[in-house]
Design a protein around this motif. Structure first.
Motif, PDB file in Angstrom:
ATOM      1  N   LEU A  37       0.837  -1.202   0.000  1.00  0.00           N
ATOM      2  CA  LEU A  37       0.000   0.000   0.000  1.00  0.00           C
ATOM      3  C   LEU A  37       0.867   1.245   0.000  1.00  0.00           C
ATOM      4  N   VAL A  38       0.406   2.265  -0.720  1.00  0.00           N
ATOM      5  CA  VAL A  38       1.029   3.588  -0.707  1.00  0.00           C
ATOM      6  C   VAL A  38      -0.061   4.616  -0.453  1.00  0.00           C
ATOM      7  N   LEU A  39       0.378   5.827  -0.088  1.00  0.00           N
ATOM      8  CA  LEU A  39      -0.547   6.902   0.210  1.00  0.00           C
ATOM      9  C   LEU A  39      -0.068   8.170  -0.495  1.00  0.00           C
ATOM     10  N   VAL A  40      -1.016   8.901  -1.080  1.00  0.00           N
ATOM     11  CA  VAL A  40      -0.748  10.244  -1.575  1.00  0.00           C
ATOM     12  C   VAL A  40      -1.722  11.186  -0.893  1.00  0.00           C
ATOM     13  N   SER A  41      -1.235  12.376  -0.573  1.00  0.00           N
ATOM     14  CA  SER A  41      -2.047  13.404   0.060  1.00  0.00           C
ATOM     15  C   SER A  41      -2.275  14.506  -0.963  1.00  0.00           C
ATOM     16  N   LEU A  42      -3.550  14.767  -1.294  1.00  0.00           N
ATOM     17  CA  LEU A  42      -3.883  15.748  -2.327  1.00  0.00           C
ATOM     18  C   LEU A  42      -4.671  16.908  -1.744  1.00  0.00           C
ATOM     19  N   ASP A  43      -4.294  18.110  -2.133  1.00  0.00           N
ATOM     20  CA  ASP A  43      -5.023  19.322  -1.752  1.00  0.00           C
ATOM     21  C   ASP A  43      -6.454  19.210  -2.281  1.00  0.00           C
ATOM     22  N   PRO A  64     -11.158  10.020  -7.462  1.00  0.00           N
ATOM     23  CA  PRO A  64     -12.219   9.110  -7.016  1.00  0.00           C
ATOM     24  C   PRO A  64     -12.932   8.415  -8.178  1.00  0.00           C
ATOM     25  N   GLY A  65     -13.160   9.124  -9.268  1.00  0.00           N
ATOM     26  CA  GLY A  65     -13.817   8.523 -10.425  1.00  0.00           C
ATOM     27  C   GLY A  65     -12.903   7.624 -11.226  1.00  0.00           C
ATOM     28  N   ALA A  66     -11.632   7.974 -11.280  1.00  0.00           N
ATOM     29  CA  ALA A  66     -10.673   7.184 -12.050  1.00  0.00           C
ATOM     30  C   ALA A  66     -10.424   5.837 -11.376  1.00  0.00           C
ATOM     31  N   GLY A  67     -10.319   5.844 -10.041  1.00  0.00           N
ATOM     32  CA  GLY A  67     -10.128   4.600  -9.296  1.00  0.00           C
ATOM     33  C   GLY A  67      -8.720   4.046  -9.313  1.00  0.00           C
ATOM     34  N   ARG A  68      -7.926   4.429 -10.292  1.00  0.00           N
ATOM     35  CA  ARG A  68      -6.540   3.975 -10.403  1.00  0.00           C
ATOM     36  C   ARG A  68      -5.663   5.165 -10.739  1.00  0.00           C
ATOM     37  N   TYR A  69      -4.417   5.106 -10.300  1.00  0.00           N
ATOM     38  CA  TYR A  69      -3.504   6.200 -10.596  1.00  0.00           C
ATOM     39  C   TYR A  69      -2.085   5.678 -10.691  1.00  0.00           C
ATOM     40  N   GLY A  70      -1.222   6.532 -11.193  1.00  0.00           N
ATOM     41  CA  GLY A  70       0.188   6.205 -11.285  1.00  0.00           C
ATOM     42  C   GLY A  70       1.004   7.164 -10.445  1.00  0.00           C
ATOM     43  N   VAL A  71       2.145   6.689  -9.990  1.00  0.00           N
ATOM     44  CA  VAL A  71       3.112   7.515  -9.279  1.00  0.00           C
ATOM     45  C   VAL A  71       4.433   7.350 -10.014  1.00  0.00           C
ATOM     46  N   VAL A 128      -1.363   1.990  -9.234  1.00  0.00           N
ATOM     47  CA  VAL A 128      -2.046   1.875  -7.951  1.00  0.00           C
ATOM     48  C   VAL A 128      -3.567   1.901  -8.141  1.00  0.00           C
ATOM     49  N   ARG A 129      -4.250   1.098  -7.328  1.00  0.00           N
ATOM     50  CA  ARG A 129      -5.718   1.095  -7.292  1.00  0.00           C
ATOM     51  C   ARG A 129      -6.160   1.666  -5.948  1.00  0.00           C
ATOM     52  N   VAL A 130      -7.022   2.689  -5.985  1.00  0.00           N
ATOM     53  CA  VAL A 130      -7.510   3.318  -4.755  1.00  0.00           C
ATOM     54  C   VAL A 130      -8.304   2.297  -3.943  1.00  0.00           C
ATOM     55  N   VAL A 131      -7.939   2.138  -2.659  1.00  0.00           N
ATOM     56  CA  VAL A 131      -8.669   1.221  -1.780  1.00  0.00           C
ATOM     57  C   VAL A 131      -9.300   1.935  -0.591  1.00  0.00           C
ATOM     58  N   ASP A 132      -8.866   3.170  -0.312  1.00  0.00           N
ATOM     59  CA  ASP A 132      -9.439   3.903   0.814  1.00  0.00           C
ATOM     60  C   ASP A 132      -9.172   5.394   0.631  1.00  0.00           C
ATOM     61  N   GLY A 148      -8.417  17.509   6.924  1.00  0.00           N
ATOM     62  CA  GLY A 148      -8.301  18.964   6.854  1.00  0.00           C
ATOM     63  C   GLY A 148      -8.474  19.454   5.436  1.00  0.00           C
ATOM     64  N   ASP A 149      -7.511  20.263   4.955  1.00  0.00           N
ATOM     65  CA  ASP A 149      -7.615  20.814   3.602  1.00  0.00           C
ATOM     66  C   ASP A 149      -7.048  19.864   2.540  1.00  0.00           C
ATOM     67  N   HIS A 150      -6.693  18.641   2.925  1.00  0.00           N
ATOM     68  CA  HIS A 150      -6.209  17.611   2.017  1.00  0.00           C
ATOM     69  C   HIS A 150      -7.055  16.347   2.164  1.00  0.00           C
ATOM     70  N   THR A 151      -6.875  15.434   1.215  1.00  0.00           N
ATOM     71  CA  THR A 151      -7.492  14.118   1.289  1.00  0.00           C
ATOM     72  C   THR A 151      -6.400  13.084   1.064  1.00  0.00           C
ATOM     73  N   LEU A 152      -6.416  12.041   1.887  1.00  0.00           N
ATOM     74  CA  LEU A 152      -5.434  10.964   1.793  1.00  0.00           C
ATOM     75  C   LEU A 152      -6.017   9.831   0.953  1.00  0.00           C
ATOM     76  N   TYR A 153      -5.307   9.469  -0.084  1.00  0.00           N
ATOM     77  CA  TYR A 153      -5.713   8.380  -0.974  1.00  0.00           C
ATOM     78  C   TYR A 153      -4.765   7.211  -0.740  1.00  0.00           C
ATOM     79  N   ILE A 154      -5.293   6.150  -0.181  1.00  0.00           N
ATOM     80  CA  ILE A 154      -4.511   4.932   0.038  1.00  0.00           C
ATOM     81  C   ILE A 154      -4.795   4.002  -1.130  1.00  0.00           C
TER      82      ILE A 154
END
Length: 163
Positions: free
Chosen positions: A52-58, A68-75, A119-123, A128-134
């Motif tokens: 698992l990895v996490l990104v924090s987005l403003d 959230p709609g894409a469901g998958r992302y790259g790093v 990566v596939r979003v699982v949580d 605060g002013d960001h959202t954590l995508y696990i």
């Protein structure tokens, strides 16, 4: 750091956080069949099993609306030669810049990066002013090249190794 309560200075807080050196990544996703990306240094491994990895987005970022709609992302972990790409995806467009994307498992990634994660979003956690995508890592690649670093508001590079 005494126990005294003082007024909270957001700029001073940001500067203090900047004392922590980080790598530089570009987070990418497909939206309406086009690649979108943003520079982020808030990227961390959270678990090896499962991976698992996490990104924090403003919350004001376009990627926060897309992910959230894409469901998958790259790093894409940028190498020291990719400062121009970092600036571009950080909202400072570079005139005439060709964005070299490569596709891995249907996800656009920045060509020439020193590591890639699909990566596939699982949580998702508001924070605060960001959202954590696990996300669970579906695939990755890495190579031995120097990273692009960020510290105290500036890009940095590792010193050359004596061989």
């Amino acid at each position: 750091m005494s126990g005294e309560k003082t007024s909270f200075d957001p700029r001073a807080f940001r500067n203090a956080l900047g004392r922590f050196a980080t790598g530089v990544t570009v987070i990418t996703a497909l939206h309406e069949e086009r690649p979108h990306g943003m520079t982020a240094n808030a990227f961390v491994s959270t678990s090896l099993a499962p991976p698992l990895v996490l990104v924090s987005l403003d919350n004001r970022s376009n990627m926060h609306r897309i992910l959230p709609g894409a469901g998958r992302y790259g790093v894409s972990v940028l190498g020291e030669h990719q400062e121009t790409l970092s600036n571009h995806f950080a909202g400072r467009p570079q005139e005439g810049l060709h964005i070299p994307f490569v596709m891995r498992s249907g996800i656009p990634l920045v060509d020439g990066a020193i590591a890639y994660f699909v990566v596939r979003v699982v949580d998702i956690h508001p924070a605060g002013d960001h959202t954590l995508y696990i996300g669970e890592v579906e695939g990755f690649e890495a190579r031995e090249d120097p990273p692009l670093l960020f510290h105290a508001g500036k890009y940095r590079r590792l010193p050359a190794e004596n061989t």
